[in-house]
Motif scaffolding. Structure first.
Motif, PDB file in Angstrom:
ATOM      1  N   ASN A 638       1.009  -0.917  -0.076  1.00 22.29           N
ATOM      2  CA  ASN A 638       0.586  -0.331  -0.203  1.00 22.29           C
ATOM      3  C   ASN A 638       1.012   1.481   0.182  1.00 22.29           C
ATOM      4  N   LYS A 641       2.541   2.023  -3.185  1.00 21.74           N
ATOM      5  CA  LYS A 641       1.675   2.113  -3.950  1.00 21.74           C
ATOM      6  C   LYS A 641       2.116   4.129  -4.125  1.00 21.74           C
ATOM      7  N   LYS A 646       6.988   1.660  -8.028  1.00 18.09           N
ATOM      8  CA  LYS A 646       6.189   0.268  -8.479  1.00 18.09           C
ATOM      9  C   LYS A 646       7.041  -0.891  -8.617  1.00 18.09           C
ATOM     10  N   GLU A 649       6.335  -2.202  -5.261  1.00 19.32           N
ATOM     11  CA  GLU A 649       4.403  -2.467  -5.102  1.00 19.32           C
ATOM     12  C   GLU A 649       4.644  -3.782  -5.806  1.00 19.32           C
ATOM     13  N   SER A 653       4.305  -7.771  -4.331  1.00 26.46           N
ATOM     14  CA  SER A 653       2.805  -8.209  -3.719  1.00 26.46           C
ATOM     15  C   SER A 653       3.070  -9.446  -4.580  1.00 26.46           C
TER      16      SER A 653
END
Length: 911
Positions: A638, A641, A646, A649, A653
């Protein structure tokens, strides 16, 4: 000017223009969250303001900020160091200064005016200001001063003094000050500032805070005198367990730099150095855990005035100490707040004389008494009386909490402690008790100076008392760091306690500055491998680190600060720390499963007295570790982001997907049961989205069956409790959440309330049903962790919540969930945009909801059970009102968006 009588057109014109001007106002200016701060070191301070308007749907469309170094010039628009010009923007919080480079030790004045989306313009706001600190360590010309003693043993507090002269008319004077230890300063016999226990507690060798005080009004023409008293505090006093002392250093020292600016532009600096004199006085002993001994016969009257003769005082010694670690204080220090009178004087069965102040609080007792020279009175502090009604302090362990005052004799003598604090409701008196009257004593609450922001009340008196207890648990334990308890020989910044309570804390008080400071300490004490200590500042050692649910304070608190305040900077500042903690868990994992190391687990979960039936609510500690591993990874995603990282992220993820798969493989049976069938196990799995959609409902069913198996009682500990009611409400079982909340028998939130608690207890049964106590080894009666239920009461019961898509209450969610035969609940919160309210009540089958959305914010309102009801807003049918967003039906509820304003909804409801 229709209907304006001839002859007074001018009056009507002026009145009309005034009314228009009043439609839009701007005020409540702050710099870095603070009203008129001293010691700002930020190169580009962030400015915020609030808009006032009586109209609905008001949004800021533009602003203009101007900054200068002269208040009068600023108001005239002259000599500016920055003029933002007209900026088309809704931003009214965290607007960065973008003018010329700021100078050290300078006051900057600023004001703002705004335009709204309805064509109105405000006037210029009142002038606000901030004062910069010393922006380079090279600007510290003062020397560290100390005494000739090098003993680390507790002893009399050293007192330093210096006489200096004023040679002109003073424009301003600022005192920059800190200490290795605690300090109190005086100028010409008057105390400097209102802060207590300054400079606060940090890992001193890494970060030492200094304070800046405007002392212009304390100076006088000619000769002046400055005085400094030092105490052991966290630096050299008793700290943590096993009667340890001098954790940070053996020698107390102070650093004082008084910068005087004359009206002709010249400056004079008074520095602490070897020319200062020192002695000792009436404070013979002062310790955070063990109280104070004060001999009034040794007072040196008027010792911080010019006329005092310091014959016999020694010259101060100077020492070298690192000034690179000095940082301006960004956190509200402790100050004196509420005062309590004696409710009654008790004569116990043992014959003790005990004062009852009616409230378990943190601070100290002041008094005004007379006594013969050399006689004394001693105050011993405790939280509760025992079953027989006698004074009880066995739960303090090695901490004494004794204050002894020795009289000088003569007129009535006034006293309050200096470098200590106590956690107490009851005070046992010994010594000279011949002239004891209740009016002679008052208890003073001392805690970090955080503005109250939220209020919550209901139609249920027990819940109102629970909220009272939550607030006082927070007050008592927010003492520069978020401590676990305020009375025994501990009082440490336990990371697990702080993270579970953060959201509740952020509703009750403005904790932005408090936690900004403490999170810097978390990052500062983080180990090189990314592990987070159990306590911060870390006084337990490098081996005491890395527990799931405790270390996650590194991710949970920054993210929730962002949600509560909309402050991206806290995420940016803490990002490497957040990432380091997740990477540490990864380094300790095998095949994406974190099942190594020591963990506290679901601390203090429910254990029945007889464990032979196997009903203890034990949750596998590695299951908990894996759940928090996933949660922290999600929060890091979170954050990446929000910050536009990126690559991170995407990387985390992918990691999260593997973590969740490992969780399912290890802890979920093929039939969907968890290997630990406890409430906490199901709560964490559901709250952190560790279960696939097709397994969630049956997990909820298992959870409810477990709750019912225990007679609708909770069995959760520190880590499961904060999420328990949230999970039930999220998955459609708010009815069960209410039954748990309103349960009055052990274990429950209301059991301590029924037992007379005025704060939150450490244990569900700190006082057992027969009146006996839990173990003396660990039984605090002021321990805020279980007060985390407040978050559910505010956000779900009252229905006042944030929206993560527009954090900091830029967009406000109003979604009350009535139940439990509660007929009224109200939450009011002063946000960065202004006051917001969700206040509902049920009268004669009619649901009435008052909503307040502040200007420059919006709201999403969800009306419970309104799907087939005739809803009115201030007497008008809902679908006839212009300005609302699309009205939709969500199950049995009705949902729509609104702009700012005050709203009153009514409709018949069936519960």
């Amino acid at each position: 000017m229709k209907n304006c009588p001839i002859g007074i057109v001018l009056f009507c014109t002026v009145f009309h223009l005034s009314a228009v001007a009043q439609q839009l106002g701007v005020g409540a200016l702050t710099t870095e969250y603070r009203k008129t701060p001293m010691g700002i070191e930020a190169a580009e301070p962030r400015l915020s303001w609030k808009i006032t308007s009586s109209k609905r749907n008001v949004l800021q469309s533009a602003y203009q900020v101007r900054v200068g170094t002269d208040s009068a010039g600023l108001s005239a628009g002259k000599s500016l160091v920055w003029d933002s010009g007209n900026q088309k923007s809704e931003a009214s919080v965290f607007v960065r200064y973008a003018g010329s480079v700021l100078k050290s030790g300078t006051r900057y004045y600023w004001q703002v005016r705004v335009k709204d989306n309805q064509g109105n313009s405000s006037g210029w706001s009142a002038v606000n200001s901030w004062y910069t600190g010393l922006l380079s360590s090279a600007e510290w010309s003062a020397q560290w001063i100390t005494t000739s003693s090098t003993s680390p043993d507790a002893g009399p507090s050293p007192m330093f003094r210096k006489v200096f002269s004023i040679e002109g008319k003073v424009k301003s004077a600022v005192l920059y000050i800190t200490a290795h230890g605690l300090y109190e300063a005086q100028l010409n016999g008057k105390r400097v500032g209102n802060d207590q226990l300054a400079p606060g507690w940090t890992s001193y060798h890494k970060r030492l805070l200094y304070q800046s005080y405007d002392v212009t009004d304390l100076l006088k023409a000619g000769q002046n005198a400055v005085g400094l008293t030092l105490g052991d505090g966290w630096y050299r006093g008793y700290l943590a367990f096993d009667r340890r002392r001098a954790f940070y250093g053996k020698q107390l020292s102070g650093l004082v730099q008084l910068v005087i600016e004359y009206t002709n532009g010249t400056k004079k600096t008074i520095n602490s150095d070897g020319s200062w004199k020192y002695s000792t006085g009436p404070i013979l002993f002062s310790d955070l855990y063990n109280g104070e001994i004060y001999d009034a016969r040794l007072e040196k009257k008027d010792w911080t005035t010019v006329n005092y003769k310091d014959t016999g005082w020694e010259n101060a010694k100077t020492i070298e100490a690192n000034k690179e670690v000095l940082e301006s204080s960004i956190s509200p220090l402790a100050r004196k707040h509420e005062e309590f009178s004696v409710v009654k004087i008790i004569k116990t069965p043992k014959g003790e004389t005990v004062l009852d102040f009616g409230q378990n609080l943190v601070g100290w007792v002041s008094f005004k008494l007379s006594g013969k020279a050399g006689s004394y009175i001693q105050l011993e502090h405790g939280e509760v009386l025992d079953k027989a009604g006698n004074f009880y302090d066995a739960n303090l362990r090695h901490a004494k909490q004794h204050v002894k005052y020795i009289f000088k004799g003569g007129a009535p003598e006034s006293y309050e402690p200096h470098f200590t604090y106590q956690g107490f409701r009851y005070v046992k008196l010994t010594g000279d008790l011949t002239k004891i009257e209740p009016s002679s004593f008052k208890a003073i609450a001392v805690y970090s100076d955080m503005d109250p922001t939220g209020t919550f009340n209901t139609s249920n008196p027990l819940l109102n008392q629970l909220q009272h207890n939550i607030e006082w648990g927070q007050k008592g334990n927010f003492m520069d760091v978020p401590t676990d308890c305020p009375q025994r020989d501990e009082r440490l910044g336990w990371t697990g306690d702080a993270q579970v309570f953060f959201r509740t804390a952020a509703f009750n008080m403005d904790v932005a500055g408090f936690f900004t400071k403490w999170m810097k300490d978390v990052a500062s004490d983080q180990l090189s491998n990314g592990s987070i200590p159990f306590v911060v500042p870390n006084v337990l050692g490098e081996n005491e680190a890395g527990s799931a649910g405790w270390g996650d304070a590194a991710t949970i608190i920054p993210w929730n600060m962002y949600v509560a305040y909309g402050d991206k900077e806290i995420l940016a500042t803490q990002y490497l720390s957040m990432k380091g903690w997740v990477d540490f868990m990864t380094s300790k994992s095998t095949d994406n499963l974190w099942n190594t190391g020591f963990h506290f687990g679901d601390w203090l979960f429910y254990r029945p007295n007889d464990d032979n039936d196997g009903r203890s609510a034990i949750t596998d500690k590695y299951l908990i570790a894996q759940a928090f591993y996933a949660h922290s990874t999600q929060l890091l995603i979170n954050t990446a982001k929000v910050l536009g990282k990126k690559t991170d992220e995407a990387h985390y993820s992918e990691l999260l997907d593997r973590i969740k798969k490992a969780f399912l493989k290890e802890y979920i049976t093929p039939n969907g049961r968890m290997v630990s069938g406890s409430q906490t196990a199901y709560v964490l799995a559901l709250n952190f989205d560790l279960l696939p959609e097709n397994l969630r409902q049956q997990a909820v069913d298992f959870l409810v069956k477990n709750i019912e198996k225990y007679g609708t009682h909770l069995t959760t500990g520190f880590l499961g409790t904060p999420y328990l009611c949230h999970v039930l409400s999220r998955f459609g079982r708010t009815d069960v959440a209410y039954r748990l909340l309103l349960q009055e028998t052990y274990p429950s939130w209301l059991y301590p309330v029924k037992m007379g608690a005025t704060t939150i207890w450490e244990r569900w049964d700190g006082i057992k049903q027969d009146g006996s106590f839990q173990t003396t080894d660990m039984n605090s009666f002021n321990h805020y962790a279980y007060g985390a239920i407040g978050d559910w009461m505010y956000r779900v019961m009252a229905g006042l919540d944030t929206d993560e898509s527009a954090p900091g209450y830029k967009k406000i969610t109003i979604s009350p969930r009535p139940g439990g035969n509660i007929s009224h609940a109200s939450a009011q919160l002063e946000t960065l945009y202004g006051l917001t309210v969700s206040d509902w009540k049920i009268e004669n089958g009619v649901f009435k909801l008052k909503v307040v959305i502040p200007p420059n914010a919006s709201g999403q309102i969800r009306l419970p059970g309104a799907a087939n009801a005739k809803v009115t807003e201030n007497g008008t049918a809902l679908n006839a009102i212009k300005g609302f967003g699309k009205i939709s039906t969500q199950g049995n509820d009705v949902e729509f968006n609104v702009g700012s304003g005050i709203y009153q909804f009514e409709y018949p409801i069936k519960l």
